[in-house]
Design an enzyme around this catalytic site. Structure first.
Site, PDB file in Angstrom:
ATOM      1  N   TYR A 102       0.935  -1.350  -0.021  1.00 20.93           N
ATOM      2  CA  TYR A 102      -0.031  -0.067  -0.065  1.00 20.93           C
ATOM      3  C   TYR A 102       0.836   1.312  -0.107  1.00 20.93           C
ATOM      4  O   TYR A 102       1.828   1.240   0.807  1.00 20.93           O
ATOM      5  CB  TYR A 102      -0.956   0.181   1.126  1.00 20.93           C
ATOM      6  CG  TYR A 102      -1.825  -0.933   1.251  1.00 20.93           C
ATOM      7  CD1 TYR A 102      -3.157  -1.178   0.598  1.00 20.93           C
ATOM      8  CD2 TYR A 102      -1.467  -2.628   1.744  1.00 20.93           C
ATOM      9  CE1 TYR A 102      -3.942  -2.206   0.370  1.00 20.93           C
ATOM     10  CE2 TYR A 102      -2.371  -3.486   1.544  1.00 20.93           C
ATOM     11  CZ  TYR A 102      -3.654  -3.347   0.843  1.00 20.93           C
ATOM     12  OH  TYR A 102      -4.414  -4.551   0.542  1.00 20.93           O
ATOM     13  N   ASP A 105      -1.311   8.993  -1.657  1.00 16.27           N
ATOM     14  CA  ASP A 105      -1.440  10.142  -2.252  1.00 16.27           C
ATOM     15  C   ASP A 105      -0.425  11.046  -1.820  1.00 16.27           C
ATOM     16  O   ASP A 105      -0.244  12.033  -2.721  1.00 16.27           O
ATOM     17  CB  ASP A 105      -2.865  10.682  -2.023  1.00 16.27           C
ATOM     18  CG  ASP A 105      -3.118  10.942  -0.455  1.00 16.27           C
ATOM     19  OD1 ASP A 105      -2.505  10.251   0.535  1.00 16.27           O
ATOM     20  OD2 ASP A 105      -3.822  11.775   0.007  1.00 16.27           O
ATOM     21  N   TYR A 128       7.607  11.522   4.789  1.00 15.02           N
ATOM     22  CA  TYR A 128       6.556  10.537   4.760  1.00 15.02           C
ATOM     23  C   TYR A 128       6.300  10.019   3.193  1.00 15.02           C
ATOM     24  O   TYR A 128       6.586   9.156   2.830  1.00 15.02           O
ATOM     25  CB  TYR A 128       5.511  10.725   5.440  1.00 15.02           C
ATOM     26  CG  TYR A 128       4.190   9.616   5.107  1.00 15.02           C
ATOM     27  CD1 TYR A 128       4.242   8.368   5.784  1.00 15.02           C
ATOM     28  CD2 TYR A 128       3.207  10.000   4.259  1.00 15.02           C
ATOM     29  CE1 TYR A 128       3.222   7.325   5.600  1.00 15.02           C
ATOM     30  CE2 TYR A 128       2.275   9.175   4.150  1.00 15.02           C
ATOM     31  CZ  TYR A 128       2.257   7.944   4.699  1.00 15.02           C
ATOM     32  OH  TYR A 128       1.406   7.208   4.422  1.00 15.02           O
TER      33      TYR A 128
HETATM   34  N1  LIG Z   1      -3.705   6.300   7.222  1.00 17.05           N
HETATM   35  C1  LIG Z   1      -4.076   6.753   6.236  1.00 17.05           C
HETATM   36  O1  LIG Z   1      -4.521   8.073   6.020  1.00 17.05           O
HETATM   37  C2  LIG Z   1      -3.084   6.563   4.843  1.00 17.05           C
HETATM   38  C3  LIG Z   1      -3.267   7.353   3.786  1.00 17.05           C
HETATM   39  C4  LIG Z   1      -2.505   6.889   2.562  1.00 17.05           C
HETATM   40  C5  LIG Z   1      -1.945   5.658   2.487  1.00 17.05           C
HETATM   41  N2  LIG Z   1      -1.881   5.017   3.524  1.00 17.05           N
HETATM   42  C6  LIG Z   1      -1.046   3.530   3.556  1.00 17.05           C
HETATM   43  O2  LIG Z   1      -1.910   2.674   3.852  1.00 17.05           O
HETATM   44  C7  LIG Z   1      -1.278   1.603   4.375  1.00 17.05           C
HETATM   45  C8  LIG Z   1      -2.053   1.219   5.787  1.00 17.05           C
HETATM   46  O3  LIG Z   1      -2.239   2.347   6.575  1.00 17.05           O
HETATM   47  P1  LIG Z   1      -2.890   2.382   8.090  1.00 17.05           P
HETATM   48  O4  LIG Z   1      -3.620   3.146   8.346  1.00 17.05           O
HETATM   49  O5  LIG Z   1      -3.710   1.038   8.206  1.00 17.05           O
HETATM   50  O6  LIG Z   1      -1.522   2.452   9.176  1.00 17.05           O
HETATM   51  P2  LIG Z   1      -1.629   2.330  10.542  1.00 17.05           P
HETATM   52  O7  LIG Z   1      -3.107   2.224  11.181  1.00 17.05           O
HETATM   53  O8  LIG Z   1      -0.850   3.380  11.240  1.00 17.05           O
HETATM   54  O9  LIG Z   1      -0.853   1.075  10.848  1.00 17.05           O
HETATM   55  C9  LIG Z   1       0.486   0.779  10.683  1.00 17.05           C
HETATM   56  C10 LIG Z   1       0.903  -0.474  11.122  1.00 17.05           C
HETATM   57  O10 LIG Z   1       2.421  -0.553  10.793  1.00 17.05           O
HETATM   58  C11 LIG Z   1       3.048  -1.111  11.982  1.00 17.05           C
HETATM   59  N3  LIG Z   1       4.542  -0.920  11.840  1.00 17.05           N
HETATM   60  C12 LIG Z   1       4.967   0.265  12.233  1.00 17.05           C
HETATM   61  N4  LIG Z   1       6.161   0.131  12.452  1.00 17.05           N
HETATM   62  C13 LIG Z   1       6.501  -1.213  12.011  1.00 17.05           C
HETATM   63  C14 LIG Z   1       7.575  -1.913  12.134  1.00 17.05           C
HETATM   64  N5  LIG Z   1       8.909  -1.399  12.000  1.00 17.05           N
HETATM   65  N6  LIG Z   1       7.701  -3.159  11.743  1.00 17.05           N
HETATM   66  C15 LIG Z   1       6.519  -3.634  11.586  1.00 17.05           C
HETATM   67  N7  LIG Z   1       5.258  -3.044  11.489  1.00 17.05           N
HETATM   68  C16 LIG Z   1       5.283  -1.722  11.805  1.00 17.05           C
HETATM   69  C17 LIG Z   1       2.217  -0.548  13.171  1.00 17.05           C
HETATM   70  O11 LIG Z   1       2.480  -1.288  14.060  1.00 17.05           O
HETATM   71  P3  LIG Z   1       2.235  -0.762  15.806  1.00 17.05           P
HETATM   72  O12 LIG Z   1       0.553  -1.211  15.749  1.00 17.05           O
HETATM   73  O13 LIG Z   1       2.737  -1.695  16.819  1.00 17.05           O
HETATM   74  O14 LIG Z   1       2.465   0.562  15.889  1.00 17.05           O
HETATM   75  C18 LIG Z   1       0.805  -0.527  12.623  1.00 17.05           C
HETATM   76  O15 LIG Z   1       0.244  -1.744  12.954  1.00 17.05           O
HETATM   77  C19 LIG Z   1       0.182   2.033   4.957  1.00 17.05           C
HETATM   78  O16 LIG Z   1       1.108   1.578   3.654  1.00 17.05           O
HETATM   79  C20 LIG Z   1      -0.193   3.609   4.619  1.00 17.05           C
HETATM   80  O17 LIG Z   1       1.119   4.144   4.214  1.00 17.05           O
HETATM   81  C21 LIG Z   1      -2.541   5.466   4.821  1.00 17.05           C
END
Ligand SMILES: NC(=O)c1ccc[n+]([C@@H]2O[C@H](COP(=O)([O-])OP(=O)(O)OC[C@H]3O[C@@H](n4cnc5c(N)ncnc54)[C@H](OP(=O)(O)O)[C@@H]3O)[C@@H](O)[C@H]2O)c1
Length: 306
Positions: A102, A105, A128
């Site tokens: 994933y 934007d 980021y």
């Molecule tokens: N959130 C948004 O608005 C957004 C927007 C655009 C794209 N995305 C992309 O969508 C994807 C999913 O995002 P999300 O919103 O589900 O993110 P999220 O809720 O912040 O979850 C990220 C997960 O990654 C884990 N993580 C962080 N560092 C790590 C490491 N060193 N090793 C293994 N795991 C690690 C975290 O673990 P912990 O639970 O232990 O912290 C958390 O469970 C990501 O690729 C993000 O870049 C997100």
């Protein structure tokens, strides 16, 4: 239709990982790992875990997602978002596995006035965004089977996100100030998980590439906050839940300049979903509809746990 034997899912405690986990069960055996079981900041650890697990599908929603903090922790952000996806791709290539990753934007600078397509030039404004773009490139350079889904403004009933923050603040405060000059598509974790499953069912080895996977339509953060409060208000009334203190009349639109943050964000991050929908022969829901389903779920859940 593609079939998979063993699926390695990273970031099980993240918003998208949490939504994917139950839905992936229909595709194969799922090995779902949290950060303590698979630390993406440690290359050797990644290699060991993938080699022991021997998946034929790797799904990587784990990421360093603290957009503002990344400005002061670039090494860690690059290790997790830039380097780790490349290592996952190398290991996937050795196993002839498919890697689903994933992205965001925030790889764009937001100067385009119409929706970004997958062919548009990237130009991230933040550490980021740059680290996530580095991850995309690392995967593409390895050349393994991959699907990279760029999404935006992710929220769900579970985890830390804008929708839940707004509902909490609206319950505590009489009024809210929300940025009204950044435009994009709020996208629910359920929509991302459902669309991922659809793409995996359709996977035949020819669709490798980058896709924009977001709910359709667009709004500003201010518009998103108004709709969250409006929809929650309607459901709360029907279900006899406590009223929010902030009403739509008291949610004030402000400019990005009035709400400075360490990381710069694109003013327009609307992305076209045409490629995703035509390749995988599916529709993505309008953002308001996806929000209704999430808010309804959240309200039902809070009634049941009252
Ligand atoms: N959130 C948004 O608005 C957004 C927007 C655009 C794209 N995305 C992309 O969508 C994807 C999913 O995002 P999300 O919103 O589900 O993110 P999220 O809720 O912040 O979850 C990220 C997960 O990654 C884990 N993580 C962080 N560092 C790590 C490491 N060193 N090793 C293994 N795991 C690690 C975290 O673990 P912990 O639970 O232990 O912290 C958390 O469970 C990501 O690729 C993000 O870049 C997100």
């Amino acid at each position: 239709m593609a079939t998979f034997n063993k699926i390695l899912l990273t970031g099980i405690n993240g918003q998208v990982g949490h939504a994917l986990y139950p839905k992936l069960q229909s595709l194969g055996e799922v090995v779902a790992l949290d950060r303590s079981q698979l630390d993406l900041s440690k290359p050797d650890h990644i290699r060991d875990v993938v080699r022991q697990t021997k998946p034929d599908l790797i799904i990587n929603p784990a990421a360093y997602t603290a957009v503002d903090k990344a400005e002061s922790e670039p090494e860690l952000a690059y290790a997790i978002n830039g380097t780790a996806p490349g290592i996952l791709a190398e290991e996937a290539a050795k196993l002839n596995a498919l890697l689903v990753h994933y992205s965001t934007d925030y790889v764009f600078d937001g100067t385009k006035t119409t929706p970004y397509t997958e062919l548009d030039e990237t130009n991230p404004l933040s550490v980021y965004g740059a680290s996530k773009l580095a991850g995309e490139k690392a995967i593409q350079e390895v050349g393994a089977n991959h699907l990279i889904f760029r999404t935006s403004w992710v929220y769900g009933a579970y985890g830390k996100n804008f929708m839940r923050t707004i509902l909490r603040l609206a319950a505590e405060r009489d009024s809210l100030n929300i940025v009204a000059d950044q435009f994009g598509a709020p996208t629910s974790t359920e929509s991302i998980a459902d669309a991922t499953i659809t793409a995996l069912h359709a996977w035949d080895g020819t669709q490798r590439g980058v896709y924009h996977l977001v709910n359709t339509g667009e709004t500003s953060w201010h518009g998103f906050a108004l709709e969250i409060i409006r929809q929650y208000g309607e459901i709360a009334q029907k279900k006899n839940l406590a009223k929010l203190k902030s009403t739509v009349e008291n949610v004030v639109g402000i400019t990005t300049a009035e709400y400075p943050t360490p990381a710069h964000r694109p003013a327009n991050s609307k992305m076209s979903t045409e490629k995703f929908m035509s390749t995988f022969k599916t529709e993505l829901a309008p953002w308001e509809l996806a929000l209704r389903s999430t808010v309804t779920h959240l309200a039902t859940f809070s009634v049941e746990n009252h």
